[in-house]
Design a protein around this motif. Structure first.
Motif, short mmCIF file in Angstrom:
data_model
loop_
_atom_site.label_atom_id
_atom_site.label_comp_id
_atom_site.label_asym_id
_atom_site.label_seq_id
_atom_site.Cartn_x
_atom_site.Cartn_y
_atom_site.Cartn_z
N ASN A 253 10.49 10.44 12.23
CA ASN A 253 11.12 10.39 10.87
C ASN A 253 9.91 10.62 9.80
N VAL A 254 9.96 11.89 9.11
CA VAL A 254 9.10 12.43 8.31
C VAL A 254 8.65 11.42 7.26
N GLU A 255 9.57 10.78 6.67
CA GLU A 255 9.40 9.90 5.36
C GLU A 255 8.71 8.44 6.05
N ILE A 256 9.10 8.22 7.06
CA ILE A 256 8.51 6.94 7.63
C ILE A 256 7.06 7.32 8.12
N ALA A 257 6.76 8.49 8.62
CA ALA A 257 5.47 8.89 9.09
C ALA A 257 4.52 8.93 7.89
N GLN A 258 5.09 9.57 6.85
CA GLN A 258 4.31 9.78 5.62
C GLN A 258 4.03 8.64 4.91
N PHE A 259 4.67 7.67 4.94
CA PHE A 259 4.63 6.36 4.50
C PHE A 259 3.41 5.64 5.24
N TYR A 260 3.47 5.54 6.27
CA TYR A 260 2.45 4.78 7.28
C TYR A 260 1.07 5.65 6.93
N ASP A 261 1.08 7.07 6.99
CA ASP A 261 -0.41 7.61 6.70
C ASP A 261 -0.71 7.27 5.34
N ASN A 262 0.11 6.90 3.96
CA ASN A 262 -0.43 6.43 2.94
C ASN A 262 -0.83 4.85 3.08
N LEU A 263 -0.01 4.31 3.77
CA LEU A 263 -0.38 2.62 3.78
C LEU A 263 -1.60 2.68 4.58
N LEU A 264 -1.93 3.31 5.63
CA LEU A 264 -3.11 3.21 6.17
C LEU A 264 -4.55 3.40 5.23
N THR A 265 -4.21 4.28 4.22
CA THR A 265 -5.17 4.41 3.22
C THR A 265 -5.30 3.22 2.49
N VAL A 266 -4.29 2.67 2.08
CA VAL A 266 -4.33 1.40 1.40
C VAL A 266 -5.24 0.29 1.95
N THR A 267 -4.75 0.06 3.39
CA THR A 267 -5.49 -0.97 3.78
C THR A 267 -6.77 -0.74 4.31
N ALA A 268 -7.18 0.66 4.20
CA ALA A 268 -8.49 0.79 4.27
C ALA A 268 -9.41 0.86 3.07
N HIS A 269 -8.82 0.46 1.94
CA HIS A 269 -9.43 0.52 0.29
C HIS A 269 -10.61 -0.41 0.57
N ASP A 270 -11.72 0.08 -0.13
CA ASP A 270 -12.95 -0.70 -0.04
C ASP A 270 -12.72 -2.13 -0.49
N ALA A 271 -11.96 -2.43 -1.46
CA ALA A 271 -11.66 -3.80 -1.97
C ALA A 271 -11.25 -4.66 -0.83
N ARG A 272 -10.15 -3.95 -0.06
CA ARG A 272 -9.67 -4.73 0.99
C ARG A 272 -10.25 -4.96 2.20
N LYS A 273 -11.25 -3.97 2.60
CA LYS A 273 -12.24 -4.13 3.69
C LYS A 273 -13.20 -5.11 3.20
N ASN A 274 -13.87 -5.29 2.11
CA ASN A 274 -15.07 -5.87 1.86
C ASN A 274 -14.98 -6.88 0.93
N GLY A 275 -13.71 -7.14 0.35
CA GLY A 275 -13.56 -7.86 -0.68
C GLY A 275 -13.07 -9.28 -0.66
N HIS A 276 -12.99 -10.04 -1.81
CA HIS A 276 -12.11 -11.30 -1.64
C HIS A 276 -10.63 -11.15 -2.11
N TRP A 277 -9.70 -12.03 -1.28
CA TRP A 277 -8.50 -11.82 -1.54
C TRP A 277 -7.76 -13.14 -2.33
N SER A 278 -6.91 -12.74 -3.11
CA SER A 278 -6.22 -13.83 -3.89
C SER A 278 -4.72 -13.65 -4.04
N PHE A 279 -3.93 -14.72 -4.25
CA PHE A 279 -2.53 -14.61 -4.29
C PHE A 279 -2.11 -14.78 -5.74
N LEU A 280 -1.42 -13.77 -6.12
CA LEU A 280 -1.03 -14.02 -7.42
C LEU A 280 0.38 -14.59 -7.64
#
Length: 214
Positions: free
Chosen positions: A124-151
């Motif tokens: 499914n091309v749409e799903i494959a593209q979505f996960y490609d983009n999502l993995l970029t989000v999860t690899a974001h510097d703030a998520r890898k090295n930062g502090h998390w908070s619930f809004l």
């Protein structure tokens, strides 16, 4: 403990159900299965704030997933918008993410592991593209090295309760900021959210959507 004394870098992971994950973490397991988010996402209750509003340390020791070898394929249970919303929220949290073979390509068919073969499916091309983009989000510097908070989104105007449908979280590392917003409704929702980035008065602020580049 004997293994950890000799190999402190060794990572213990437990597949556990029936609410026993805390007990196993107290027995020195680093990560434990946490299936509840999958059940919520595909069940009648859906995802809600109360399910995730707790401290970062408790989040970090869980493994979250939308598929495994025992479950039906998530692409067969959720529409594409709901699939994207669930994956974006769950895999952005401060926990380990488990992805199953075929999930990134939107596989629909579940085969028992004893069969030792899988049906051939077109990706499914749409799903494959979505996960490609999502993995970029999860690899974001703030998520890898930062502090998390619930809004906590607030009501945008009196009488409009759609803010309860919005899930929000924040990641911050120095000048690197990541904000995750998910609308768990099948309609437009409105809310106010404090971004928690300090004083922005007089500054130009650009919000860039990493999933769509908008």
């Amino acid at each position: 403990r004997l293994v950890r004394d000799k190999h402190p870098e060794f990572c213990f992971i437990a597949e556990v159900y029936w609410g026993l994950d805390l007990e196993l973490r107290e027995m020195c397991f680093d990560y434990t299965y946490y299936k509840d988010p999958l059940d919520w996402a595909v069940g009648p209750s859906g995802l809600s704030r109360v399910q995730f509003d707790y401290d970062e340390e408790k989040h970090r020791r869980r493994i979250r997933f939308l598929e495994n070898h025992d479950e039906l394929r998530i692409a067969s249970m959720l529409s594409l918008p709901m699939h994207r919303a669930a994956a974006t929220w769950i895999f952005s949290l401060p926990s380990a993410g488990l992805f199953h073979q075929g999930q990134f390509s939107g596989a629909l068919h579940k085969a028992p592991v004893q069969l030792m073969r899988m049906p051939t499916e077109e990706p499914n091309v749409e799903i494959a593209q979505f996960y490609d983009n999502l993995l970029t989000v999860t690899a974001h510097d703030a998520r890898k090295n930062g502090h998390w908070s619930f809004l906590h989104p607030r009501q945008s105007w009196q009488g409009n309760d759609t803010h309860w449908q919005v899930l929000a979280q924040a990641w911050d590392h120095d000048e690197s900021h990541l904000r995750i917003f998910v609308n768990w409704a099948d309609y437009r929702s409105q809310c106010w959210i404090d971004l928690g980035i300090g004083n922005l008065q007089g500054k130009e602020v650009i919000l860039r959507d990493m999933l769509t580049s908008k």
